[in-house]
Motif scaffolding. Sequence first.
Motif, PDB file in Angstrom:
ATOM      1  N   ALA A  10       0.828  -1.206   0.000  1.00  0.00           N
ATOM      2  CA  ALA A  10       0.000   0.000   0.000  1.00  0.00           C
ATOM      3  C   ALA A  10       0.862   1.255   0.000  1.00  0.00           C
ATOM      4  O   ALA A  10       0.583   2.217  -0.730  1.00  0.00           O
ATOM      5  CB  ALA A  10      -0.928  -0.009   1.211  1.00  0.00           C
ATOM      6  N   GLU A  11       1.925   1.258   0.809  1.00  0.00           N
ATOM      7  CA  GLU A  11       2.801   2.433   0.862  1.00  0.00           C
ATOM      8  C   GLU A  11       3.555   2.620  -0.448  1.00  0.00           C
ATOM      9  O   GLU A  11       3.778   3.746  -0.897  1.00  0.00           O
ATOM     10  CB  GLU A  11       3.788   2.298   2.030  1.00  0.00           C
ATOM     11  CG  GLU A  11       3.149   2.378   3.404  1.00  0.00           C
ATOM     12  CD  GLU A  11       2.480   3.717   3.651  1.00  0.00           C
ATOM     13  OE1 GLU A  11       2.939   4.738   3.082  1.00  0.00           O
ATOM     14  OE2 GLU A  11       1.491   3.760   4.391  1.00  0.00           O
ATOM     15  N   PHE A  12       3.943   1.501  -1.069  1.00  0.00           N
ATOM     16  CA  PHE A  12       4.680   1.599  -2.326  1.00  0.00           C
ATOM     17  C   PHE A  12       3.814   2.239  -3.408  1.00  0.00           C
ATOM     18  O   PHE A  12       4.243   3.132  -4.134  1.00  0.00           O
ATOM     19  CB  PHE A  12       5.157   0.216  -2.763  1.00  0.00           C
ATOM     20  CG  PHE A  12       5.960   0.236  -4.041  1.00  0.00           C
ATOM     21  CD1 PHE A  12       7.285   0.644  -4.025  1.00  0.00           C
ATOM     22  CD2 PHE A  12       5.403  -0.151  -5.238  1.00  0.00           C
ATOM     23  CE1 PHE A  12       8.034   0.673  -5.191  1.00  0.00           C
ATOM     24  CE2 PHE A  12       6.141  -0.127  -6.402  1.00  0.00           C
ATOM     25  CZ  PHE A  12       7.455   0.285  -6.384  1.00  0.00           C
ATOM     26  N   PHE A  13       2.555   1.781  -3.509  1.00  0.00           N
ATOM     27  CA  PHE A  13       1.672   2.355  -4.512  1.00  0.00           C
ATOM     28  C   PHE A  13       1.283   3.780  -4.152  1.00  0.00           C
ATOM     29  O   PHE A  13       1.065   4.610  -5.037  1.00  0.00           O
ATOM     30  CB  PHE A  13       0.433   1.482  -4.689  1.00  0.00           C
ATOM     31  CG  PHE A  13       0.694   0.275  -5.546  1.00  0.00           C
ATOM     32  CD1 PHE A  13       0.913   0.402  -6.908  1.00  0.00           C
ATOM     33  CD2 PHE A  13       0.749  -0.981  -4.992  1.00  0.00           C
ATOM     34  CE1 PHE A  13       1.176  -0.695  -7.703  1.00  0.00           C
ATOM     35  CE2 PHE A  13       1.003  -2.087  -5.778  1.00  0.00           C
ATOM     36  CZ  PHE A  13       1.225  -1.953  -7.135  1.00  0.00           C
ATOM     37  N   LYS A  14       1.204   4.077  -2.857  1.00  0.00           N
ATOM     38  CA  LYS A  14       0.896   5.446  -2.451  1.00  0.00           C
ATOM     39  C   LYS A  14       1.974   6.400  -2.956  1.00  0.00           C
ATOM     40  O   LYS A  14       1.697   7.554  -3.299  1.00  0.00           O
ATOM     41  CB  LYS A  14       0.785   5.526  -0.926  1.00  0.00           C
ATOM     42  CG  LYS A  14       0.295   6.884  -0.422  1.00  0.00           C
ATOM     43  CD  LYS A  14       0.423   6.998   1.082  1.00  0.00           C
ATOM     44  CE  LYS A  14      -0.417   5.989   1.804  1.00  0.00           C
ATOM     45  NZ  LYS A  14      -0.313   6.169   3.279  1.00  0.00           N
ATOM     46  N   ALA A  15       3.211   5.927  -2.993  1.00  0.00           N
ATOM     47  CA  ALA A  15       4.304   6.773  -3.472  1.00  0.00           C
ATOM     48  C   ALA A  15       4.095   7.183  -4.922  1.00  0.00           C
ATOM     49  O   ALA A  15       4.547   8.234  -5.363  1.00  0.00           O
ATOM     50  CB  ALA A  15       5.643   6.052  -3.317  1.00  0.00           C
ATOM     51  N   LEU A  16       3.398   6.353  -5.696  1.00  0.00           N
ATOM     52  CA  LEU A  16       3.167   6.646  -7.104  1.00  0.00           C
ATOM     53  C   LEU A  16       1.834   7.349  -7.344  1.00  0.00           C
ATOM     54  O   LEU A  16       1.600   7.887  -8.426  1.00  0.00           O
ATOM     55  CB  LEU A  16       3.195   5.351  -7.915  1.00  0.00           C
ATOM     56  CG  LEU A  16       4.514   4.569  -7.900  1.00  0.00           C
ATOM     57  CD1 LEU A  16       4.340   3.261  -8.648  1.00  0.00           C
ATOM     58  CD2 LEU A  16       5.637   5.374  -8.507  1.00  0.00           C
ATOM     59  N   ALA A  17       0.965   7.336  -6.351  1.00  0.00           N
ATOM     60  CA  ALA A  17      -0.403   7.814  -6.547  1.00  0.00           C
ATOM     61  C   ALA A  17      -0.510   9.325  -6.407  1.00  0.00           C
ATOM     62  O   ALA A  17      -1.236   9.845  -5.557  1.00  0.00           O
ATOM     63  CB  ALA A  17      -1.343   7.112  -5.570  1.00  0.00           C
ATOM     64  N   VAL A 152      -1.962   5.628 -13.936  1.00  0.00           N
ATOM     65  CA  VAL A 152      -2.872   5.636 -12.797  1.00  0.00           C
ATOM     66  C   VAL A 152      -3.918   4.549 -12.945  1.00  0.00           C
ATOM     67  O   VAL A 152      -4.261   3.845 -11.993  1.00  0.00           O
ATOM     68  CB  VAL A 152      -3.543   7.019 -12.650  1.00  0.00           C
ATOM     69  CG1 VAL A 152      -4.632   6.987 -11.599  1.00  0.00           C
ATOM     70  CG2 VAL A 152      -2.516   8.074 -12.300  1.00  0.00           C
ATOM     71  N   PHE A 153      -4.463   4.395 -14.175  1.00  0.00           N
ATOM     72  CA  PHE A 153      -5.476   3.376 -14.404  1.00  0.00           C
ATOM     73  C   PHE A 153      -4.944   1.987 -14.088  1.00  0.00           C
ATOM     74  O   PHE A 153      -5.573   1.188 -13.392  1.00  0.00           O
ATOM     75  CB  PHE A 153      -5.960   3.439 -15.851  1.00  0.00           C
ATOM     76  CG  PHE A 153      -6.935   2.342 -16.205  1.00  0.00           C
ATOM     77  CD1 PHE A 153      -8.263   2.448 -15.837  1.00  0.00           C
ATOM     78  CD2 PHE A 153      -6.505   1.201 -16.863  1.00  0.00           C
ATOM     79  CE1 PHE A 153      -9.156   1.436 -16.139  1.00  0.00           C
ATOM     80  CE2 PHE A 153      -7.391   0.190 -17.159  1.00  0.00           C
ATOM     81  CZ  PHE A 153      -8.721   0.298 -16.809  1.00  0.00           C
TER      82      PHE A 153
END
Length: 452
Positions: A10-17, A152-153
């Motif tokens: 979750a944190e890893f994807f948050k970095a990209l979001a 993002v998609f």
Amino acid sequence: MPSPLHRYKAEFFKALAHPLRLAILDALREGEKTVTVLQKELGVEQPAVSRQLAFLRQQGLVAVRREGALAYYRTKDPEVYAFLYPLSPTEPGAVRDSPLFHDHLNLRGTSACVRVGPHETNTLRSGTGGSIEQMGRWGFPQGGFRRWGRGVFWLTLLLLALAACRGTGEAPEPPGSPPPAPGPAPSVRTLIYQLTGYPASGLTALGAAAAGLYVIDLTKDGATPWSGDDLAALEGKPVLAYMEIGGMENYRPEYSVVQKDAPDLLLNSVPGWSGEWYAKYWDERWWNLVVRPRLDKALAAGFKGIYLDLVDAYEGINLNLVPGETRDSLAVKMVALLGRISQYVKAKRPDFWVFPQNAPELRMRPGYLPAIDGIGLEELFFYATDKPCTDSGCQERLAHARAIRDAGKLVLTVDYATRPENVRAACEKSRAERFVPYVTVVDLDRISPLCP
């Protein structure tokens, strides 16, 4: 309950979001670029670009190379683009071929089905020669998306896949995360922590106490910084400069500047401390008016490091004064500030130490441990004054302190006790945990005996 691996994902994807972070990564795909170049290409203000670059560096996605006065940024692991633009006809190299995808999502030898519509299913299969099969309609117009929009998609689809997968094992280190910062010398065994009440003779008395480490205020009197000549009285022992980063006292020289130029930075008062307020520590003006000038003074005076107070401001800020913020978002912003501070001082002096005080629970958040060299914890064994700390909160903080110690960081404990039996107990308990103890009075205005 989510596993540590799920939390890491979750944190890893948050970095990209974040659209600007994705745009920066997109721009860096062409090669190294400076902040100025990125600013012009993306059409955004320089502080915004710098903030997002700092965040991406903390997450290990971007690296920097310095050449003279210029800093050149680059993507640290090009395989991150397999996350952003998978299965695009214009982006060769599908996700199925990316070790980064398989390693960090822990999908080797697993499969997961994700329902994306009434009759459409994605099947993710991995392993040697793994593949991603698409079935049915995706429900979005063909073409017309900017590249980061497609990213993002696809990130959303990947997150849905993760929700259907059951991760196992412990979370790995974030990809490309920087090595731990240089830690304090293991020979540090004794501490003195004094913030006020310095005699006119300066620091001579402190030096005579022969502690292994000192924490003193950045200034002699709340306004005048110590000089290198002043610090010489401590006979070369490491000295940390105390400063607040989550708030402001009204006797500090920066107070009048903030009141004049940015009064809205100050929020609700700090309970129990007259003339002190929490602040919008995430605001760029706070960095420019308060934090960076204080760091520069500590570096110029020759301090060994900094000791940062009110790190726990994220818990005390009145949320009604900061619409849209939550305790979680404020915690994330505090860790981001610590990371920015660490990068700033270590770029100038790689052996400069960063010690936050309190809020050890932040260790659970990405970017925190790499940013610090140690931590100071008040009232770990005795509350002020002479009250044993035995409740569940004390036990929780002790558990965090042990984890920080086991991560190779130095843990300083500051307990407030005056009864000889309590002073002795605080010293012994801290020593038993392999921490560095100091027991004193809550006013921090005197030199108390060193723990044996």
